[in-house]
Design an enzyme around this catalytic site. Structure first.
Site, PDB file in Angstrom:
ATOM      1  N   LYS A  11     -25.612  40.646 -27.550  1.00  0.00           N
ATOM      2  CA  LYS A  11     -25.168  40.585 -26.155  1.00  0.00           C
ATOM      3  C   LYS A  11     -24.875  41.984 -25.586  1.00  0.00           C
ATOM      4  O   LYS A  11     -24.780  42.968 -26.338  1.00  0.00           O
ATOM      5  CB  LYS A  11     -23.930  39.684 -26.063  1.00  0.00           C
ATOM      6  CG  LYS A  11     -24.234  38.206 -26.417  1.00  0.00           C
ATOM      7  CD  LYS A  11     -23.012  37.317 -26.222  1.00  0.00           C
ATOM      8  CE  LYS A  11     -23.349  35.860 -26.518  1.00  0.00           C
ATOM      9  NZ  LYS A  11     -22.174  34.969 -26.276  1.00  0.00           N
ATOM     10  N   TYR A  51     -27.952  29.521 -19.878  1.00  0.00           N
ATOM     11  CA  TYR A  51     -26.659  28.894 -20.170  1.00  0.00           C
ATOM     12  C   TYR A  51     -26.379  27.688 -19.262  1.00  0.00           C
ATOM     13  O   TYR A  51     -25.225  27.340 -19.055  1.00  0.00           O
ATOM     14  CB  TYR A  51     -25.545  29.926 -20.052  1.00  0.00           C
ATOM     15  CG  TYR A  51     -25.335  30.753 -21.315  1.00  0.00           C
ATOM     16  CD1 TYR A  51     -24.967  30.152 -22.522  1.00  0.00           C
ATOM     17  CD2 TYR A  51     -25.475  32.138 -21.303  1.00  0.00           C
ATOM     18  CE1 TYR A  51     -24.756  30.895 -23.671  1.00  0.00           C
ATOM     19  CE2 TYR A  51     -25.264  32.891 -22.458  1.00  0.00           C
ATOM     20  CZ  TYR A  51     -24.902  32.254 -23.642  1.00  0.00           C
ATOM     21  OH  TYR A  51     -24.684  32.992 -24.785  1.00  0.00           O
ATOM     22  N   ASN A 114     -18.556  38.516 -26.854  1.00  0.00           N
ATOM     23  CA  ASN A 114     -18.414  38.269 -28.295  1.00  0.00           C
ATOM     24  C   ASN A 114     -19.669  38.643 -29.085  1.00  0.00           C
ATOM     25  O   ASN A 114     -19.945  38.077 -30.143  1.00  0.00           O
ATOM     26  CB  ASN A 114     -17.965  36.824 -28.551  1.00  0.00           C
ATOM     27  CG  ASN A 114     -18.937  35.808 -27.985  1.00  0.00           C
ATOM     28  OD1 ASN A 114     -19.988  36.166 -27.464  1.00  0.00           O
ATOM     29  ND2 ASN A 114     -18.610  34.538 -28.120  1.00  0.00           N
ATOM     30  N   HIS A 117     -25.101  35.710 -29.746  1.00  0.00           N
ATOM     31  CA  HIS A 117     -25.344  34.282 -29.513  1.00  0.00           C
ATOM     32  C   HIS A 117     -26.185  33.754 -30.666  1.00  0.00           C
ATOM     33  O   HIS A 117     -27.050  34.460 -31.182  1.00  0.00           O
ATOM     34  CB  HIS A 117     -26.126  34.072 -28.204  1.00  0.00           C
ATOM     35  CG  HIS A 117     -26.790  32.713 -28.128  1.00  0.00           C
ATOM     36  ND1 HIS A 117     -26.120  31.596 -27.713  1.00  0.00           N
ATOM     37  CD2 HIS A 117     -28.039  32.299 -28.474  1.00  0.00           C
ATOM     38  CE1 HIS A 117     -26.938  30.544 -27.795  1.00  0.00           C
ATOM     39  NE2 HIS A 117     -28.107  30.947 -28.245  1.00  0.00           N
ATOM     40  N   GLU A 128     -34.688  27.312 -27.122  1.00  0.00           N
ATOM     41  CA  GLU A 128     -34.252  28.674 -26.790  1.00  0.00           C
ATOM     42  C   GLU A 128     -35.298  29.713 -27.222  1.00  0.00           C
ATOM     43  O   GLU A 128     -35.505  30.714 -26.538  1.00  0.00           O
ATOM     44  CB  GLU A 128     -32.893  28.960 -27.451  1.00  0.00           C
ATOM     45  CG  GLU A 128     -31.770  28.131 -26.834  1.00  0.00           C
ATOM     46  CD  GLU A 128     -30.423  28.354 -27.507  1.00  0.00           C
ATOM     47  OE1 GLU A 128     -30.337  29.163 -28.456  1.00  0.00           O
ATOM     48  OE2 GLU A 128     -29.446  27.722 -27.057  1.00  0.00           O
TER      49      GLU A 128
HETATM   50  P1  ATP Z   1     -23.135  31.154 -28.064  1.00  0.00           P
HETATM   51  O1  ATP Z   1     -23.650  29.913 -27.350  1.00  0.00           O
HETATM   52  O2  ATP Z   1     -23.131  32.387 -27.188  1.00  0.00           O
HETATM   53  O3  ATP Z   1     -23.763  31.358 -29.395  1.00  0.00           O
HETATM   54  P2  ATP Z   1     -20.879  29.638 -28.951  1.00  0.00           P
HETATM   55  O4  ATP Z   1     -21.850  28.552 -29.238  1.00  0.00           O
HETATM   56  O5  ATP Z   1     -19.957  30.099 -30.051  1.00  0.00           O
HETATM   57  O6  ATP Z   1     -21.590  30.929 -28.399  1.00  0.00           O
HETATM   58  P3  ATP Z   1     -20.291  28.294 -26.475  1.00  0.00           P
HETATM   59  O7  ATP Z   1     -19.187  27.292 -26.375  1.00  0.00           O
HETATM   60  O8  ATP Z   1     -21.707  27.819 -26.505  1.00  0.00           O
HETATM   61  O9  ATP Z   1     -19.965  29.241 -27.721  1.00  0.00           O
HETATM   62  O10 ATP Z   1     -20.103  29.299 -25.259  1.00  0.00           O
HETATM   63  C1  ATP Z   1     -21.158  30.149 -24.876  1.00  0.00           C
HETATM   64  C2  ATP Z   1     -20.599  31.522 -24.568  1.00  0.00           C
HETATM   65  O11 ATP Z   1     -19.759  31.425 -23.414  1.00  0.00           O
HETATM   66  C3  ATP Z   1     -19.694  32.115 -25.646  1.00  0.00           C
HETATM   67  O12 ATP Z   1     -20.389  32.746 -26.687  1.00  0.00           O
HETATM   68  C4  ATP Z   1     -18.901  33.121 -24.829  1.00  0.00           C
HETATM   69  O13 ATP Z   1     -19.675  34.286 -24.539  1.00  0.00           O
HETATM   70  C5  ATP Z   1     -18.685  32.352 -23.540  1.00  0.00           C
HETATM   71  N1  ATP Z   1     -17.435  31.577 -23.581  1.00  0.00           N
HETATM   72  C6  ATP Z   1     -17.183  30.433 -24.277  1.00  0.00           C
HETATM   73  N2  ATP Z   1     -15.938  29.998 -24.085  1.00  0.00           N
HETATM   74  C7  ATP Z   1     -15.362  30.878 -23.237  1.00  0.00           C
HETATM   75  C8  ATP Z   1     -14.078  30.997 -22.633  1.00  0.00           C
HETATM   76  N3  ATP Z   1     -13.114  30.095 -22.871  1.00  0.00           N
HETATM   77  N4  ATP Z   1     -13.853  32.051 -21.813  1.00  0.00           N
HETATM   78  C9  ATP Z   1     -14.814  32.965 -21.547  1.00  0.00           C
HETATM   79  N5  ATP Z   1     -16.064  32.907 -22.076  1.00  0.00           N
HETATM   80  C10 ATP Z   1     -16.337  31.894 -22.906  1.00  0.00           C
HETATM   81 MG    MG Z   2     -23.277  27.902 -27.795  1.00  0.00          MG
END
Ligand code: ATP
Ligand code: MG
Length: 140
Positions: A11, A51, A114, A117, A128
């Site tokens: 990211k 997303y 974070n 992804h 994806e």
């Molecule tokens: P990713 O899909 O990016 O691999 P993930 O599956 O661990 O991550 P998801 O729940 O799919 O998490 O959320 C997608 C992304 O949205 C997260 O990786 C993060 O960048 C962002 N995100 C998720 N929860 C929050 C939150 N509470 N506040 C801000 N950003 C968030």
């Molecule tokens: Mg996710």
């Protein structure tokens, strides 16, 4: 023994801090193979589309803005149980909850920025991968 593929994204917070090599070393060190990779800049519409599953979540606008704020490295990872293996190596979404030694524990700035992804199912991985790569970009 299922050889799978999964979609990984390094990211913008991580490309900005020049962490691509360290993250790739962690992925490769876990047994995953990077079989396709490119550095791209998503515009807002592309980040929104990627997303879209989160479109009703309160963090969606911020997430779209963040994901289009700088270049990302999109990658296809291959290996045994690649989807689950990559999620393990990444660690929990919130770096405060990520197990020590995981990519997010080591590098993530916060729950949004974070660093990586990873697809969360084989079905989503296929969709994806197709979002970013054509077949000829993924050598066998
Ligand atoms: P990713 O899909 O990016 O691999 P993930 O599956 O661990 O991550 P998801 O729940 O799919 O998490 O959320 C997608 C992304 O949205 C997260 O990786 C993060 O960048 C962002 N995100 C998720 N929860 C929050 C939150 N509470 N506040 C801000 N950003 C968030
Ligand atoms: Mg996710």
């Amino acid at each position: 023994m299922a050889i799978e593929r999964t979609l990984s994204i390094i990211k913008p917070d991580a490309t900005r801090r020049n962490l691509t090599g360290q993250i790739n070393a962690a992925l490769e060190g876990s047994g995953l193979r990077i079989v396709a990779q490119k550095r791209v800049r998503l515009n807002a519409a592309q980040a929104e589309a990627f997303y879209v599953v989160h479109k009703d979540r309160p963090f969606y606008r911020g997430l779209v803005e963040f994901m289009s704020s700088g270049p990302v490295v999109v990658q296809v990872l291959e290996g045994e149980n690649a989807v689950a293996r990559n999620r393990e190596v990444m660690g929990a979404t919130d770096p405060k909850k990520a197990a020590s030694g995981t990519i997010r524990a080591r590098f993530a700035e916060d729950i949004e920025a974070n660093s990586v992804h990873g697809s969360d199912s084989a079905e989503n991985a296929a969709a994806e991968i197709a979002f970013f790569f054509s077949a000829f970009e993924i050598p066998g």
